[in-house]
Design a protein around this motif. Structure first.
Motif, PDB file in Angstrom:
ATOM      1  N   SER A 225      12.924   8.603  -8.241  1.00  0.00           N
ATOM      2  CA  SER A 225      13.821   7.558  -7.739  1.00  0.00           C
ATOM      3  C   SER A 225      14.663   6.943  -8.844  1.00  0.00           C
ATOM      4  O   SER A 225      15.599   6.214  -8.568  1.00  0.00           O
ATOM      5  CB  SER A 225      13.023   6.464  -7.035  1.00  0.00           C
ATOM      6  OG  SER A 225      12.100   5.876  -7.944  1.00  0.00           O
ATOM      7  N   GLU A 226      14.292   7.206 -10.102  1.00  0.00           N
ATOM      8  CA  GLU A 226      15.110   6.751 -11.207  1.00  0.00           C
ATOM      9  C   GLU A 226      15.202   7.859 -12.241  1.00  0.00           C
ATOM     10  O   GLU A 226      14.466   8.840 -12.180  1.00  0.00           O
ATOM     11  CB  GLU A 226      14.550   5.474 -11.836  1.00  0.00           C
ATOM     12  CG  GLU A 226      13.219   5.628 -12.548  1.00  0.00           C
ATOM     13  CD  GLU A 226      12.786   4.330 -13.213  1.00  0.00           C
ATOM     14  OE1 GLU A 226      12.628   3.323 -12.507  1.00  0.00           O
ATOM     15  OE2 GLU A 226      12.608   4.333 -14.447  1.00  0.00           O
ATOM     16  N   TYR A 227      16.113   7.666 -13.194  1.00  0.00           N
ATOM     17  CA  TYR A 227      16.381   8.720 -14.165  1.00  0.00           C
ATOM     18  C   TYR A 227      15.192   8.898 -15.092  1.00  0.00           C
ATOM     19  O   TYR A 227      14.756   7.974 -15.762  1.00  0.00           O
ATOM     20  CB  TYR A 227      17.638   8.345 -14.963  1.00  0.00           C
ATOM     21  CG  TYR A 227      18.234   9.482 -15.729  1.00  0.00           C
ATOM     22  CD1 TYR A 227      18.175   9.521 -17.117  1.00  0.00           C
ATOM     23  CD2 TYR A 227      18.858  10.532 -15.067  1.00  0.00           C
ATOM     24  CE1 TYR A 227      18.734  10.572 -17.817  1.00  0.00           C
ATOM     25  CE2 TYR A 227      19.428  11.583 -15.759  1.00  0.00           C
ATOM     26  CZ  TYR A 227      19.350  11.602 -17.137  1.00  0.00           C
ATOM     27  OH  TYR A 227      19.899  12.649 -17.827  1.00  0.00           O
ATOM     28  N   THR A 228      14.653  10.097 -15.111  1.00  0.00           N
ATOM     29  CA  THR A 228      13.476  10.382 -15.918  1.00  0.00           C
ATOM     30  C   THR A 228      13.731  11.431 -16.995  1.00  0.00           C
ATOM     31  O   THR A 228      12.893  11.630 -17.864  1.00  0.00           O
ATOM     32  CB  THR A 228      12.319  10.881 -15.030  1.00  0.00           C
ATOM     33  OG1 THR A 228      12.741  12.060 -14.337  1.00  0.00           O
ATOM     34  CG2 THR A 228      11.895   9.816 -14.030  1.00  0.00           C
ATOM     35  N   TYR A 229      14.850  12.099 -16.934  1.00  0.00           N
ATOM     36  CA  TYR A 229      15.120  13.193 -17.865  1.00  0.00           C
ATOM     37  C   TYR A 229      15.056  12.689 -19.302  1.00  0.00           C
ATOM     38  O   TYR A 229      15.735  11.743 -19.682  1.00  0.00           O
ATOM     39  CB  TYR A 229      16.489  13.789 -17.569  1.00  0.00           C
ATOM     40  CG  TYR A 229      16.844  14.985 -18.416  1.00  0.00           C
ATOM     41  CD1 TYR A 229      17.720  14.872 -19.490  1.00  0.00           C
ATOM     42  CD2 TYR A 229      16.294  16.229 -18.124  1.00  0.00           C
ATOM     43  CE1 TYR A 229      18.049  15.971 -20.259  1.00  0.00           C
ATOM     44  CE2 TYR A 229      16.618  17.337 -18.893  1.00  0.00           C
ATOM     45  CZ  TYR A 229      17.490  17.198 -19.958  1.00  0.00           C
ATOM     46  OH  TYR A 229      17.812  18.295 -20.715  1.00  0.00           O
ATOM     47  N   ARG A 230      14.213  13.316 -20.103  1.00  0.00           N
ATOM     48  CA  ARG A 230      14.013  13.012 -21.517  1.00  0.00           C
ATOM     49  C   ARG A 230      13.534  11.571 -21.761  1.00  0.00           C
ATOM     50  O   ARG A 230      13.668  11.053 -22.864  1.00  0.00           O
ATOM     51  CB  ARG A 230      15.295  13.272 -22.325  1.00  0.00           C
ATOM     52  CG  ARG A 230      15.715  14.745 -22.373  1.00  0.00           C
ATOM     53  CD  ARG A 230      14.723  15.590 -23.150  1.00  0.00           C
ATOM     54  NE  ARG A 230      15.219  16.956 -23.367  1.00  0.00           N
ATOM     55  CZ  ARG A 230      14.838  17.986 -22.652  1.00  0.00           C
ATOM     56  NH1 ARG A 230      13.963  17.838 -21.683  1.00  0.00           N
ATOM     57  NH2 ARG A 230      15.317  19.193 -22.911  1.00  0.00           N
ATOM     58  N   ARG A 231      12.965  10.951 -20.744  1.00  0.00           N
ATOM     59  CA  ARG A 231      12.419   9.603 -20.906  1.00  0.00           C
ATOM     60  C   ARG A 231      10.925   9.564 -20.650  1.00  0.00           C
ATOM     61  O   ARG A 231      10.209   8.762 -21.246  1.00  0.00           O
ATOM     62  CB  ARG A 231      13.127   8.634 -19.958  1.00  0.00           C
ATOM     63  CG  ARG A 231      14.590   8.411 -20.234  1.00  0.00           C
ATOM     64  CD  ARG A 231      15.159   7.424 -19.227  1.00  0.00           C
ATOM     65  NE  ARG A 231      14.462   6.146 -19.290  1.00  0.00           N
ATOM     66  CZ  ARG A 231      14.391   5.306 -18.270  1.00  0.00           C
ATOM     67  NH1 ARG A 231      14.947   5.599 -17.127  1.00  0.00           N
ATOM     68  NH2 ARG A 231      13.754   4.153 -18.413  1.00  0.00           N
ATOM     69  N   TYR A 232      10.458  10.367 -19.730  1.00  0.00           N
ATOM     70  CA  TYR A 232       9.060  10.371 -19.332  1.00  0.00           C
ATOM     71  C   TYR A 232       8.477  11.752 -19.591  1.00  0.00           C
ATOM     72  O   TYR A 232       9.192  12.750 -19.671  1.00  0.00           O
ATOM     73  CB  TYR A 232       8.922  10.104 -17.834  1.00  0.00           C
ATOM     74  CG  TYR A 232       9.293   8.733 -17.379  1.00  0.00           C
ATOM     75  CD1 TYR A 232      10.622   8.369 -17.226  1.00  0.00           C
ATOM     76  CD2 TYR A 232       8.314   7.797 -17.038  1.00  0.00           C
ATOM     77  CE1 TYR A 232      10.962   7.110 -16.769  1.00  0.00           C
ATOM     78  CE2 TYR A 232       8.651   6.541 -16.576  1.00  0.00           C
ATOM     79  CZ  TYR A 232       9.979   6.207 -16.440  1.00  0.00           C
ATOM     80  OH  TYR A 232      10.310   4.969 -15.988  1.00  0.00           O
TER      81      TYR A 232
END
Length: 123
Positions: A25-32
């Motif tokens: 539901s939110e931007y996860t690319y290269r964050r999680y």
């Protein structure tokens, strides 16, 4: 709170292929850390594949060479391409996200989970 929605499960014969997708539901690319887990009836939940914030990928031994995890930056989706499926791959498959950008194996440490998608492989 990140909501994860899986799709793409189904029934297939041994040797077949399926592609699972997970839409956060939110931007996860290269964050999680993003991962796929699975749980068969009567068994513990196990990690299948993961990809961390710097793109390092891990697979459990039983799926190496058959499964491929990937992320689409533009669509912010996580996928699991499953080829040469075997009866022992039958399980509920879950998408999971960990706020720690470096992936850990223990499912208890993951912060967010999808509801799962069933994969059934008949021999």
């Amino acid at each position: 709170q990140v909501h994860l929605v899986e799709s793409g499960g189904g029934s297939v014969q041994s040797g077949g292929s399926l592609r699972l997708s997970c839409a956060p539901s939110e931007y996860t690319y290269r964050r999680y850390c993003m991962a796929w887990f699975r749980q068969a009836p009567g068994k513990e939940r196990e990690g299948v594949a993961s990809i961390d914030s710097i793109g390092r990928i891990w697979y459990t031994d039983s799926v190496k060479g058959r499964f491929t995890i990937s992320q689409d930056n533009a669509k912010n989706t996580l996928s699991l391409q499953m080829n040469s499926l075997k009866a022992e791959d039958t399980a509920m498959y879950y998408c999971a996200a960990d706020r720690d950008p470096i992936c850990r194996r223990n499912p208890v440490l993951f912060d967010y989970w999808g509801q799962g998608t069933q994969v059934t492989v008949s021999s």
